[in-house]
Design a protein around this motif. Sequence first.
Motif, PDB file in Angstrom:
ATOM      1  N   PHE A  49       5.117 -51.335  15.922  1.00 17.14           N
ATOM      2  CA  PHE A  49       4.541 -49.877  16.082  1.00 17.14           C
ATOM      3  C   PHE A  49       4.812 -49.161  14.534  1.00 17.14           C
ATOM      4  N   GLN A  50       3.695 -49.184  13.633  1.00 21.21           N
ATOM      5  CA  GLN A  50       3.913 -48.620  12.591  1.00 21.21           C
ATOM      6  C   GLN A  50       4.363 -47.250  12.554  1.00 21.21           C
ATOM      7  N   SER A  51       3.877 -46.277  13.333  1.00 21.51           N
ATOM      8  CA  SER A  51       4.410 -45.012  13.599  1.00 21.51           C
ATOM      9  C   SER A  51       4.482 -44.122  12.218  1.00 21.51           C
ATOM     10  N   HIS A  52       3.336 -44.299  11.715  1.00 19.93           N
ATOM     11  CA  HIS A  52       3.006 -43.140  10.637  1.00 19.93           C
ATOM     12  C   HIS A  52       2.496 -41.875  11.191  1.00 19.93           C
ATOM     13  N   PHE A  53       3.192 -40.793  11.252  1.00 19.83           N
ATOM     14  CA  PHE A  53       2.925 -39.623  12.097  1.00 19.83           C
ATOM     15  C   PHE A  53       2.610 -38.406  11.074  1.00 19.83           C
ATOM     16  N   ASN A  54       1.805 -37.403  11.591  1.00 20.02           N
ATOM     17  CA  ASN A  54       1.589 -36.498  10.507  1.00 20.02           C
ATOM     18  C   ASN A  54       0.715 -35.490  11.699  1.00 20.02           C
ATOM     19  N   SER A  55       0.155 -34.341  11.154  1.00 22.87           N
ATOM     20  CA  SER A  55      -0.239 -33.304  12.089  1.00 22.87           C
ATOM     21  C   SER A  55      -1.731 -33.891  12.922  1.00 22.87           C
ATOM     22  N   GLN A  56      -2.411 -34.845  12.221  1.00 19.66           N
ATOM     23  CA  GLN A  56      -3.495 -35.453  12.757  1.00 19.66           C
ATOM     24  C   GLN A  56      -3.042 -36.348  14.037  1.00 19.66           C
ATOM     25  N   SER A  57      -1.783 -36.879  13.658  1.00 18.83           N
ATOM     26  CA  SER A  57      -1.207 -37.952  14.559  1.00 18.83           C
ATOM     27  C   SER A  57       0.002 -37.715  15.004  1.00 18.83           C
ATOM     28  N   PRO A  58       0.399 -36.908  15.407  1.00 19.62           N
ATOM     29  CA  PRO A  58       1.804 -36.488  15.745  1.00 19.62           C
ATOM     30  C   PRO A  58       2.448 -37.493  16.722  1.00 19.62           C
ATOM     31  N   VAL A  59       3.938 -37.310  16.769  1.00 17.38           N
ATOM     32  CA  VAL A  59       4.499 -38.097  17.854  1.00 17.38           C
ATOM     33  C   VAL A  59       3.985 -37.959  19.259  1.00 17.38           C
ATOM     34  N   PRO A  60       3.547 -38.921  20.013  1.00 17.85           N
ATOM     35  CA  PRO A  60       2.951 -38.645  21.300  1.00 17.85           C
ATOM     36  C   PRO A  60       3.871 -38.333  22.250  1.00 17.85           C
ATOM     37  N   SER A  61       3.835 -37.477  23.276  1.00 19.24           N
ATOM     38  CA  SER A  61       4.715 -37.196  24.080  1.00 19.24           C
ATOM     39  C   SER A  61       5.183 -38.566  25.072  1.00 19.24           C
ATOM     40  N   ASN A  62       4.199 -39.621  24.999  1.00 16.91           N
ATOM     41  CA  ASN A  62       4.261 -40.591  25.802  1.00 16.91           C
ATOM     42  C   ASN A  62       4.999 -41.762  25.220  1.00 16.91           C
ATOM     43  N   VAL A  66       9.867 -54.702  21.037  1.00 16.09           N
ATOM     44  CA  VAL A  66       9.245 -53.765  20.329  1.00 16.09           C
ATOM     45  C   VAL A  66      10.122 -53.271  19.238  1.00 16.09           C
ATOM     46  N   GLN A  67       9.283 -52.979  18.136  1.00 17.63           N
ATOM     47  CA  GLN A  67      10.115 -52.556  16.941  1.00 17.63           C
ATOM     48  C   GLN A  67       9.239 -51.518  16.424  1.00 17.63           C
ATOM     49  N   ILE A  68       9.877 -50.549  15.572  1.00 11.89           N
ATOM     50  CA  ILE A  68       9.252 -49.325  14.977  1.00 11.89           C
ATOM     51  C   ILE A  68       9.356 -49.763  13.456  1.00 11.89           C
ATOM     52  N   THR A  69       8.147 -50.162  13.033  1.00  7.09           N
ATOM     53  CA  THR A  69       8.063 -50.990  11.741  1.00  7.09           C
ATOM     54  C   THR A  69       7.850 -50.074  10.387  1.00  7.09           C
ATOM     55  N   GLU A  70       7.116 -48.889  10.557  1.00  6.72           N
ATOM     56  CA  GLU A  70       6.829 -48.371   9.022  1.00  6.72           C
ATOM     57  C   GLU A  70       6.925 -46.875   9.590  1.00  6.72           C
ATOM     58  N   LEU A  71       7.781 -46.282  10.065  1.00  4.67           N
ATOM     59  CA  LEU A  71       8.146 -44.816  10.627  1.00  4.67           C
ATOM     60  C   LEU A  71       8.165 -44.021   9.207  1.00  4.67           C
ATOM     61  N   ASP A  72       7.234 -42.970   9.260  1.00  6.58           N
ATOM     62  CA  ASP A  72       7.166 -41.874   8.457  1.00  6.58           C
ATOM     63  C   ASP A  72       6.846 -40.896   9.065  1.00  6.58           C
ATOM     64  N   ILE A  73       7.130 -39.534   9.043  1.00  6.78           N
ATOM     65  CA  ILE A  73       6.861 -38.309   9.735  1.00  6.78           C
ATOM     66  C   ILE A  73       6.576 -37.272   8.570  1.00  6.78           C
ATOM     67  N   GLU A  74       5.421 -36.738   8.548  1.00  8.14           N
ATOM     68  CA  GLU A  74       5.153 -35.886   7.695  1.00  8.14           C
ATOM     69  C   GLU A  74       5.877 -34.390   8.190  1.00  8.14           C
ATOM     70  N   GLY A  75       6.077 -33.435   7.180  1.00  9.17           N
ATOM     71  CA  GLY A  75       6.915 -32.276   7.717  1.00  9.17           C
ATOM     72  C   GLY A  75       8.273 -32.089   6.750  1.00  9.17           C
ATOM     73  N   SER A  76       9.079 -31.182   7.169  1.00 10.98           N
ATOM     74  CA  SER A  76      10.068 -30.685   6.664  1.00 10.98           C
ATOM     75  C   SER A  76      11.082 -30.040   7.619  1.00 10.98           C
TER      76      SER A  76
END
Length: 302
Positions: A203-216, A231-241
């Motif tokens: 799961f690449q998991s590139h998160f930002n306001s358009q694509s936030p961390v889902p509740s599920n 399962v592996q989280i493979t490309e995590l980044d999360i926009e914000g501060s």
Amino acid sequence: ATTLGAAAQQSGRYFGTAVAAGRLGDSTYTGILNREFDMVTAENEMKMDATEPNQNQFSYGNGDRILNQARNQGKRVRGHALAWHSQQPGWMQNMSGTALRNAMLNHVTQVATYYRGKIYAWDVVNEAFADGSSGGRRDSNLQRTGNDWIEAAFRAARAADPGAKLCYNDYNTDDWSHAKTQGVYRMVQDFKSRGVPIDCVGFQSHFNSQSPVPSNYQTTLQNFANLGVDVQITELDIEGSGSSQASNYDRVTRACLAVTRCTGITVWGIRDTDSWRASGTPLLFDGNGNKKAAYTSVLNAL
Ligand code: XIL
């Protein structure tokens, strides 16, 4: 534990980062890399355009630089990526039909054979599903060679490196209710039922306001794991501060730790200034290499 890698190891997991060969001469970068991470993914250097710039002429210099640096430091390596519609060499972009199918399979075989025994897990196929509501495959030159191109790539990878875990990797597959997530799920279920070799889902998991961390998110990871794959989280980044970014990183980390078969997390770069994102501050270290609040929340959650 005082580093991400050592903290992840306490539960038998890893904590990795994407590495760019061009940054290995930067001592701040390499210092953090060597200290904090126990898994490495080449950010671009093992992709199709990098490793086969001319048909049947393979180029491993930059991939090897990253792999050897990691292995010399006792780190493992995730291979990324054997077959993908993007970052194909020019000669491949214009191919089709049987010639393309054979070129793709030859690429998978050659690259996986070259790195045999040195790769923990390969992203065999990257981003093959469509965004939107169809739940189906993305159109691409590879897809037009026939719907079975993905399983053919996995079989070729298994034959070339039987010791590597073989992953399917994608983005926007984090929300369980998303049609794309369901499409990938059905493919993995089908592969498992027919004995097509697949060991993991990334799961690449590139998160930002358009694509936030889902509740599920944890539910998604668990449902895939229940199919009998890691399962592996493979490309995590999360926009914000600040604290909101830190709490999102905390949630992602806890979701992985709550799923027995979530074997590790990789962030897609070290400092904010190393990120592929054109703007923003999505990573765990600031541009000076200082630990951010997000770093502390991950370390505490591990
Ligand atoms: C990105 C790299 O970070 C960039 O340097 C490059 O220009 C484009 O590719 N999904 C993937 C990764 O699987 O390979 C991508 O990496 C980011 C999105």
